[in-house]
Scaffold this active site. Structure first.
Site, PDB file in Angstrom:
ATOM      1  CG  ASP A 188      -2.302   0.624   0.855  1.00 39.26           C
ATOM      2  OD1 ASP A 188      -2.339   1.816   0.514  1.00 39.26           O
ATOM      3  OD2 ASP A 188      -3.316  -0.093   0.903  1.00 39.26           O
ATOM      4  CG  HIS A 276      -4.696   1.874  -1.977  1.00 41.11           C
ATOM      5  ND1 HIS A 276      -4.781   2.418  -0.720  1.00 41.11           N
ATOM      6  CD2 HIS A 276      -5.972   1.886  -2.466  1.00 41.11           C
ATOM      7  CE1 HIS A 276      -6.043   2.736  -0.453  1.00 41.11           C
ATOM      8  NE2 HIS A 276      -6.781   2.433  -1.505  1.00 41.11           N
ATOM      9  CD  GLU A 336     -10.479   3.389  -0.432  1.00 40.17           C
ATOM     10  OE1 GLU A 336     -11.372   3.519   0.420  1.00 40.17           O
ATOM     11  OE2 GLU A 336      -9.272   3.251  -0.115  1.00 40.17           O
TER      12      GLU A 336
END
Length: 752
Positions: A188, A276, A336
């Protein structure tokens, strides 16, 4: 033959459900077995008990697991044995049969997974005696199999690192409750945790960082709770700087995979792309569209799907991942994603025109589809988060459903033919704060309750817990957030909730002594009988209900934190003056649970308002704006109003973020002490008689808070403010009078 005959008779009738009240203490097994028949007597397991293997040699790992228990006491007159049998007639995947009589235990399974789950049941039957010198196991006949093949636990090791010993320990915890999938979130923005030999910088540099805002938040909380401290073992001095981090070499990961496989657990790797990815884009800025690789408006800038160099990097990484992990699944992430930078790059515009892509969402799907083809060539199956639906998802991908505020996603995916793993945040995100209702909330989860047809239900692979570690830096904090919620999800995954909440709660309460023996830092069951903001008129009594009888309650009245030498609560305490009481439950090993603070205030009954032609219902106002606090709601933002009979939000098309207001009068049917319980996600404030009663404000997950007020019979001014910051909402208000049961507020309670 005798063993098979027993189960033939069992299937014909006279079967027993573990749910019978009289057997809960004797057979406190979680998850509850499908069939259980109690038998009088017990099997005494000592160091002289022989363990025999009949059938497939691969079952030898099960024999070793039993042999390693290491009981020390011998009973010379006791001749007993444990027999492990491969029974290919057992059709159910991971199914097993367990027979316990005074002289022999027989474990029968078609495969090693089923045999291992039988061992897990056997350990629970033995309970804490398995850690002593001799184990006493109640006689029983069990026939068992799982409802779902996917019973997973997800752990984010990127935000905060957990070493191999901690992961092995978590695997041991998982298998006791029959979880069989460990999903590791390995990369991440905050760290890259897996060695990639083609790009050694990813771990040499990308696995280490100076302290970030998540670390600072943990250290702030560590001032009052040491479980939030960052373990010193995860620090390293690099070029004179103290850096936080860690990673797994491929050799180390092979060892962990083998450890898990031997215990029936499959490890699924996640390398999160295209978003990410800042741990990589900081090192290789050419991966991003801008060539910078920093933060975007909401998330970090992703890698660019319009450059062939991006796919070269991704394919090199996943070539090594595919070779390392034997699982048929690889998780791509794909959630995301900050797509703004893609809109600014001419190469992306050209690619979209060439491929006939109408939006950046479809551009993301282009990246996912191309990576899926690569996975398939490597013999792997792609898993991604449910954002994959937005730009179009191929029918061969597997979706993980997490966005509870998109309830139609499971149906849409299964209509497309996709297999789905269920972990909606409201039930399965174990990094969310816990309250008195958290365990019951998890137990209430029905993975099929998404308007699915029978054919679509067959595409639901199973369920999974998710634990994100932004504010979970240590093993103790991880255990505290997972347990006991993992027990409730175990039953959802294996048996379903047929036993019922009350039955499960009694069995789970009997599990805490086992968790104590394993030194698990679980969250204790809530103590009931009070509100943090309590009131009395003349006097009252503090009557506590402690569901965990193995613990001792200690309390103080001088403002200090309770310790083991503090006063012991042994019965109702008379309260006849304003004061503060702090209390905590202490486990047998001396560890304390939550510290509860009760502030008592003397009040006269609040005078009621005289009715002036009041009508049923509350005035409702709607404000479709983003607010961080209910105190920021502005009347100039109001777009809708109505009269509501109860606490609801009567707006058909709700904005992603909004505020609401309910105003009117609450009718108190009698003089009394009223306790209100407000649960909200995000923030909400309750005002009674024009004063703030419950402050549950701010952007947060579903949290319940309560407070008391002395009300005279009649009408009292009422106002409830609420904000939804995005991602799904909860708004619930209940009340009780005196020692009565709590109940939701209804139309008979409200006027305007």
């Amino acid at each position: 033959m005798k063993f098979k005959l027993i189960f033939l008779l069992l299937c014909m009738g006279n079967s027993f459900s573990i749910y019978a009240q009289s057997n809960i203490n004797r057979y406190s097994i979680i998850p509850a077995p499908v069939k259980l028949k109690p038998i009088k007597g017990a099997f005494i397991w000592t160091k002289n008990t022989t363990i025999k293997l009949s059938g497939d040699a691969s079952f030898d790992i099960v024999k070793k697991e039993l042999s390693a228990i290491g009981l020390k006491l011998s009973v010379s007159s006791q001749k007993s044995s444990i027999l492990i049998v491969q029974d290919k007639n057992i059709q159910a995947s991971e199914g097993y049969k367990l027979s316990v009589n005074p002289n022999q235990i027989t474990i029968a399974a078609a495969n090693i997974e089923g045999a291992y789950w039988a061992v897990s049941t056997l350990k629970q039957l033995a309970g804490t005696s398995i850690y002593g010198k001799v184990a006493n196991i109640p006689c029983v006949e069990i026939e068992d199999q799982p409802k779902f093949g996917w019973r997973g636990m997800h752990l984010d090791v990127a935000r905060h690192f957990f070493d191999l010993a901690e992961l092995r320990l978590m695997i041991d915890r998982m298998t006791l409750y029959k979880f069989n999938k460990l999903h590791l979130h390995l990369t991440d923005d905050q760290g890259w945790r897996l060695e990639i030999k083609k790009y050694p910088e990813l771990t040499a540099k990308g696995a280490w960082r100076t302290l970030n805002n998540q670390d600072s938040a943990c250290l702030k909380m560590a001032e009052t709770n040491p479980d939030f401290n960052l373990p010193e073992k995860n620090f390293k001095v690099i070029n004179g700087k103290k850096m936080y981090g860690g990673f797994y070499t491929q050799s180390e990961m092979k060892g962990l995979i083998k450890y898990a496989q031997d215990r029936g657990v499959e490890i699924i790797p996640e390398i999160d792309m295209p978003g990410h990815m800042m741990a990589a884009t900081k090192l290789f800025p050419w991966l991003s569209s801008s060539g910078a690789g920093g933060l975007g408006k909401d998330f970090s800038e992703p890698i660019c799907p319009c450059k062939e160099s991006t796919f070269e990097f991704a394919e090199n990484v996943f070539t090594e991942v595919a070779a390392l992990f034997p699982s048929k699944y690889i998780h791509l992430g794909a959630d995301e994603v900050e797509k703004d930078s893609w809109k600014k790059l001419p190469e992306c515009d050209e690619l979209m025109k060439k491929e006939g892509l109408k939006s950046v969402e479809e551009l993301q799907s282009y990246f996912i589809h191309r990576m899926e083809k690569f996975f398939i060539n490597k013999g792997k199956k792609l898993i991604g988060w449910d954002e994959m639906l937005e730009g179009g998802m191929s029918a061969t991908a597997t979706m993980m459903y997490w966005r509870a505020w998109v309830p139609g996603a499971p149906k849409k995916a299964t209509e497309n033919g996709n297999e789905v793993i269920m972990l909606p945040g409201e039930f399965c995100y174990f990094d969310a704060p816990q309250d008195a209702g958290s365990l019951k909330k998890v137990y209430s989860f029905d993975p099929y309750n998404y308007n699915l047809t029978e054919a679509q239900k067959k595409l639901i692979l199973g369920v999974q817990a998710a634990t994100w570690t932004e504010t979970i830096p240590s093993l103790r904090r991880l255990e505290y957030m997972i347990f006991p919620r993992l027990l409730a999800l175990a039953e959802v995954a294996w048996t379903g909730s047929a036993a019922g909440w009350d039955d499960f709660l009694k069995r789970s309460n009997n599990q805490y002594s086992m968790l104590d023996a394993m030194n698990v830092n679980y969250r204790m069951p809530d103590i009931y009988g009070f509100s943090p903001k309590s009131v009395f008129v003349d006097q009252t009594y503090l009557k506590l209900d402690n569901p965990l009888k193995s613990t001792v309650l200690h309390y103080t009245t001088d403002g200090s934190t309770p310790v083991k030498s503090s006063k012991i609560y042994s019965g109702p305490l008379l309260i006849n003056k304003p004061q503060q009481i702090k209390l905590a439950a202490f486990r047998p090993n001396g560890n304390p649970g939550e510290v509860y603070v009760i502030n008592y205030e003397r009040q006269a009954y609040q005078k009621a308002i005289t009715s002036n032609g009041f009508q049923k219902g509350l005035k409702f106002s709607y404000y479709p704006k983003y607010y961080k606090s209910v105190t920021k709601i502005k009347e100039t933002d109001r777009t809708d109003s109505a009269i509501t009979a109860k606490i609801d939000i009567p707006v058909k098309e709700k904005a992603p973020s909004f505020g609401t207001k309910h105003t009117g009068y609450f009718y108190a049917p009698q003089d009394g002490i009223y306790t209100f319980y407000l649960k909200a996600d995000d923030g909400s404030n309750l005002y009674m008689d024009q004063k703030l009663l419950i402050d549950n404000d701010g952007l947060h997950s579903a949290i319940e808070k309560s407070a008391q007020i002395a009300l005279g019979k009649g009408y009292h001014p009422f106002e409830l403010l609420f904000i939804e910051g995005g991602g799904g909402y909860t708004l619930q208000l209940e009340y009780s009078v005196g020692d009565g049961k709590r109940k939701p507020l209804s139309e008979s309670d409200f006027y305007h």
